[in-house]
Design an enzyme around this catalytic site. Sequence first.
Site, PDB file in Angstrom:
ATOM      1  N   LYS A 257      13.223 -18.814 -11.907  1.00 19.91           N
ATOM      2  CA  LYS A 257      12.462 -17.975 -12.895  1.00 19.91           C
ATOM      3  C   LYS A 257      11.415 -18.458 -13.231  1.00 19.91           C
ATOM      4  O   LYS A 257      11.188 -19.637 -13.524  1.00 19.91           O
ATOM      5  CB  LYS A 257      13.426 -17.739 -14.159  1.00 19.91           C
ATOM      6  CG  LYS A 257      12.913 -16.951 -15.144  1.00 19.91           C
ATOM      7  CD  LYS A 257      14.078 -16.652 -16.252  1.00 19.91           C
ATOM      8  CE  LYS A 257      13.595 -15.754 -17.134  1.00 19.91           C
ATOM      9  NZ  LYS A 257      13.262 -14.249 -16.783  1.00 19.91           N
TER      10      LYS A 257
ATOM     11  N   ASN B 280      15.238  -7.367 -21.268  1.00 18.60           N
ATOM     12  CA  ASN B 280      16.507  -7.799 -20.703  1.00 18.60           C
ATOM     13  C   ASN B 280      17.226  -6.229 -20.532  1.00 18.60           C
ATOM     14  O   ASN B 280      17.165  -5.662 -21.889  1.00 18.60           O
ATOM     15  CB  ASN B 280      17.401  -8.627 -21.499  1.00 18.60           C
ATOM     16  CG  ASN B 280      18.517  -9.093 -20.705  1.00 18.60           C
ATOM     17  OD1 ASN B 280      19.478  -8.192 -20.187  1.00 18.60           O
ATOM     18  ND2 ASN B 280      18.558 -10.463 -20.222  1.00 18.60           N
TER      19      ASN B 280
ATOM     20  N   ALA C 248      11.614  -3.362 -20.908  1.00 12.12           N
ATOM     21  CA  ALA C 248      12.496  -4.339 -21.581  1.00 12.12           C
ATOM     22  C   ALA C 248      12.517  -5.780 -21.277  1.00 12.12           C
ATOM     23  O   ALA C 248      12.365  -5.936 -19.824  1.00 12.12           O
ATOM     24  CB  ALA C 248      13.996  -3.853 -21.614  1.00 12.12           C
TER      25      ALA C 248
ATOM     26  N   THR D 232      13.745 -12.495 -22.804  1.00 11.29           N
ATOM     27  CA  THR D 232      14.918 -12.265 -23.778  1.00 11.29           C
ATOM     28  C   THR D 232      14.963 -13.120 -24.926  1.00 11.29           C
ATOM     29  O   THR D 232      15.084 -12.979 -26.108  1.00 11.29           O
ATOM     30  CB  THR D 232      16.309 -12.500 -23.023  1.00 11.29           C
ATOM     31  OG1 THR D 232      16.249 -11.586 -21.985  1.00 11.29           O
ATOM     32  CG2 THR D 232      17.257 -12.012 -23.943  1.00 11.29           C
TER      33      THR D 232
ATOM     34  N   HIS E 208      18.490 -20.602 -17.287  1.00 14.33           N
ATOM     35  CA  HIS E 208      18.278 -19.506 -16.282  1.00 14.33           C
ATOM     36  C   HIS E 208      18.224 -20.528 -14.997  1.00 14.33           C
ATOM     37  O   HIS E 208      18.093 -21.690 -14.831  1.00 14.33           O
ATOM     38  CB  HIS E 208      16.982 -18.792 -16.213  1.00 14.33           C
ATOM     39  CG  HIS E 208      17.144 -17.598 -17.400  1.00 14.33           C
ATOM     40  ND1 HIS E 208      16.934 -17.870 -18.713  1.00 14.33           N
ATOM     41  CD2 HIS E 208      17.564 -16.467 -17.245  1.00 14.33           C
ATOM     42  CE1 HIS E 208      17.268 -16.771 -19.151  1.00 14.33           C
ATOM     43  NE2 HIS E 208      17.401 -15.777 -18.364  1.00 14.33           N
TER      44      HIS E 208
ATOM     45  N   ASP F 107       1.033  -1.340   0.034  1.00 16.36           N
ATOM     46  CA  ASP F 107      -0.108  -0.096  -0.095  1.00 16.36           C
ATOM     47  C   ASP F 107       0.668   1.135   0.071  1.00 16.36           C
ATOM     48  O   ASP F 107       0.240   2.373  -0.298  1.00 16.36           O
ATOM     49  CB  ASP F 107      -0.962  -0.069   1.105  1.00 16.36           C
ATOM     50  CG  ASP F 107      -2.032  -1.067   0.998  1.00 16.36           C
ATOM     51  OD1 ASP F 107      -2.255  -1.463   0.020  1.00 16.36           O
ATOM     52  OD2 ASP F 107      -2.677  -1.523   2.167  1.00 16.36           O
TER      53      ASP F 107
END
Length: 230
Positions: free
Chosen positions: A140, A103, A101, A147, A136, A36
Amino acid sequence: MKIALIGYGKMGKMIEQIARKRGHEIVSIIDVDNRDDIHSDAFRSADVAIEFTQPTAALQNVTDTMNEGVKVVSGTTGWFDAHNDEIQRLCNEEGKTLFWASNFSVGVAIFAAVNRYLAHIMNNYPDYSIRLEETHHIHKLDKPSGTALTLAKAITDEVERTNGILPKIESFREGEVPGVHTVIYDSPADSIRITHEAHSREGLALGAVLAAEYTHEHEGLLTIDDLFNF
């Protein structure tokens, strides 16, 4: 510059360190236990907010930040494409600002430029099939990575024989790997591989801060191509 952080995991903490080293002030840190506070005066005092959270939370984080009158940089993947129309409307019709983006790494931006150039060349060499691999860390959530999808989309934009269909992407989740992306061209005669391997999250964090610095001076829907004009 005054920066607010949304998400205070490993990326958020590294962004904080780099931002402070570059002379910026962290005025608000938003995490799961104080969500909040995104509506607080401290948060509204930020010039830019940097958001690295989860795909399920990103849209709400971004729109709440915009509604508080703060520009936002988001590096959360796995949500943007599904909400592209709404984000386009907010930025183009309502004057909001988002830099998104998949990456932020400078090295990945260079890698992406090489990927586009190589894909363009491959229009003349149809014997080469195309696929991608990405690896990765096990934390993840999105698969394939944002990417990898961005790299694959660039290939379909350049290589006519794909007919707009993304090449195959193989995804692996191993240990604490920061990120490895490989584009592979195979022919009966040989193979061509280009690879980017991140050694840590530091490159991503630095890129996110550079994006925040850029966003402070610009408006609208911004991308990595605006920041790194190769």
